[in-house]
Design a protein around this motif. Structure first.
Motif, PDB file in Angstrom:
ATOM      1  N   GLU A 161     -13.732  -6.246  -2.654  1.00 26.42           N
ATOM      2  CA  GLU A 161     -12.615  -7.195  -2.795  1.00 26.42           C
ATOM      3  C   GLU A 161     -11.363  -6.439  -3.199  1.00 26.42           C
ATOM      4  N   ALA A 162     -10.198  -6.968  -2.790  1.00 25.70           N
ATOM      5  CA  ALA A 162      -8.943  -6.383  -3.254  1.00 25.70           C
ATOM      6  C   ALA A 162      -8.706  -6.878  -4.680  1.00 25.70           C
ATOM      7  N   MET A 163      -8.088  -6.027  -5.500  1.00 27.88           N
ATOM      8  CA  MET A 163      -7.775  -6.426  -6.880  1.00 27.88           C
ATOM      9  C   MET A 163      -6.450  -7.183  -6.826  1.00 27.88           C
ATOM     10  N   ASP A 164      -6.513  -8.489  -6.988  1.00 27.64           N
ATOM     11  CA  ASP A 164      -5.308  -9.308  -6.860  1.00 27.64           C
ATOM     12  C   ASP A 164      -4.565  -9.335  -8.211  1.00 27.64           C
ATOM     13  N   PRO A 165      -3.331  -8.767  -8.276  1.00 29.70           N
ATOM     14  CA  PRO A 165      -2.624  -8.721  -9.560  1.00 29.70           C
ATOM     15  C   PRO A 165      -2.426 -10.108 -10.171  1.00 29.70           C
ATOM     16  N   GLY A 166      -2.272 -11.141  -9.320  1.00 28.54           N
ATOM     17  CA  GLY A 166      -2.104 -12.507  -9.820  1.00 28.54           C
ATOM     18  C   GLY A 166      -3.350 -12.980 -10.556  1.00 28.54           C
ATOM     19  N   VAL A 167      -4.507 -12.636  -9.998  1.00 26.00           N
ATOM     20  CA  VAL A 167      -5.780 -13.045 -10.620  1.00 26.00           C
ATOM     21  C   VAL A 167      -5.963 -12.305 -11.951  1.00 26.00           C
ATOM     22  N   VAL A 168      -5.601 -11.007 -11.936  1.00 29.00           N
ATOM     23  CA  VAL A 168      -5.734 -10.211 -13.173  1.00 29.00           C
ATOM     24  C   VAL A 168      -4.829 -10.801 -14.254  1.00 29.00           C
ATOM     25  N   GLU A 169      -3.594 -11.123 -13.870  1.00 23.47           N
ATOM     26  CA  GLU A 169      -2.635 -11.685 -14.829  1.00 23.47           C
ATOM     27  C   GLU A 169      -3.132 -13.025 -15.389  1.00 23.47           C
ATOM     28  N   ALA A 170      -3.663 -13.863 -14.482  1.00 27.43           N
ATOM     29  CA  ALA A 170      -4.168 -15.174 -14.913  1.00 27.43           C
ATOM     30  C   ALA A 170      -5.349 -14.982 -15.872  1.00 27.43           C
ATOM     31  N   PHE A 171      -6.198 -13.993 -15.563  1.00 21.23           N
ATOM     32  CA  PHE A 171      -7.342 -13.733 -16.438  1.00 21.23           C
ATOM     33  C   PHE A 171      -6.868 -13.279 -17.823  1.00 21.23           C
ATOM     34  N   LEU A 172      -5.889 -12.363 -17.852  1.00 21.66           N
ATOM     35  CA  LEU A 172      -5.406 -11.851 -19.143  1.00 21.66           C
ATOM     36  C   LEU A 172      -4.842 -12.979 -20.005  1.00 21.66           C
ATOM     37  N   LYS A 173      -4.268 -13.996 -19.330  1.00 18.53           N
ATOM     38  CA  LYS A 173      -3.709 -15.144 -20.076  1.00 18.53           C
ATOM     39  C   LYS A 173      -4.797 -15.954 -20.771  1.00 18.53           C
ATOM     40  N   THR A 174      -6.049 -15.820 -20.312  1.00 15.20           N
ATOM     41  CA  THR A 174      -7.130 -16.585 -20.954  1.00 15.20           C
ATOM     42  C   THR A 174      -7.577 -15.935 -22.273  1.00 15.20           C
TER      43      THR A 174
END
Ligand SMILES: NC(=O)c1ccc[n+]([C@@H]2O[C@H](COP(=O)([O-])OP(=O)(O)OC[C@H]3O[C@@H](n4cnc5c(N)ncnc54)[C@H](OP(=O)(O)O)[C@@H]3O)[C@@H](O)[C@H]2O)c1
Length: 176
Positions: free
Chosen positions: A29-42
């Motif tokens: 899978e590609a590492m989606d920066p948006g997904v990473v950012e959303a995860f960090l917000k949790t």
């Protein structure tokens, strides 16, 4: 934690230069920066050992920035260390009491950043609900072991496996 295939999270002298690998896994899978950012917000707060904090300060000195944003970061230490921002607080003493009495009532997602010693302490004391470990496509032969000096077995239940285009495999476990 991110580690080498042979189970190290840093070189003996603390360097983590090997984290920058250059593999390509076509089926990943590609590492989606948006997904990473959303995860960090949790993540509601971080807990880290003093040596991990000192590494973070060195990264900052090298112009690489502070990895933990505006999220509260609790540093475990018995020493006087420089405090470079208001979101950082220091703690020493009983870790179980600190996590259960002070952190759990205030924060839902408590992320233990590391290092090896603090993560082992966290598992040993039964404080972890979940372990996330990402294996990088490299073998470094020697270094600081993930969960340094953990003196008992800890059974885990595998809940997620993801392979990424950069060759990293992210594993997620529930502590049983
Ligand atoms: N690859 C990764 O994902 C990853 C993640 C995190 C860290 N790291 C690396 O891991 C290395 C650091 O790991 P480490 O195992 O050497 O050290 P560490 O776990 O970061 O810090 C250990 C230190 O924290 C303090 N401490 C621990 N428990 C405490 C408690 N209950 N109360 C008060 N103080 C406590 C003690 O230091 P005092 O002497 O200050 O009291 C102890 O020596 C660094 O190189 C870092 O870059 C890698």
């Amino acid at each position: 934690m991110a580690g080498s295939l042979d189970g190290f999270i840093a070189r003996k002298d603390g360097r983590v230069d090997w984290l920058e690998t250059s593999d390509e896994f076509a089926g990943g899978e590609a590492m989606d920066p948006g997904v990473v950012e959303a995860f960090l917000k949790t993540i509601d707060c971080y807990v880290m050992g003093s040596r991990t904090y000192e590494t973070a300060l060195r990264f900052e000195d090298q112009g690489l920035g502070w990895a933990y944003g505006d999220t509260p970061a609790f540093v475990l230490t018995s020493r006087e260390l420089p405090r470079t921002r208001e979101t950082v607080e220091f703690h020493s003493g009983d870790l179980t009491q600190f996590v259960n009495a002070r952190l759990r009532p205030r924060f839902r997602q408590i992320w233990f950043v590391g290092g090896a010693e603090v993560c082992a302490e966290c598992l040993r004391l039964g404080l972890a609900d979940e372990v996330r470990y990402s294996i990088l496509p490299i073998v470094i032969g020697d270094g600081l072991r993930l969960f340094e000096q953990l003196d008992r077995d800890v059974a885990l239940h595998l809940t997620e496996v993801k392979a990424y285009k950069n060759g990293m495999v992210a594993l997620r476990y529930q502590v049983r």
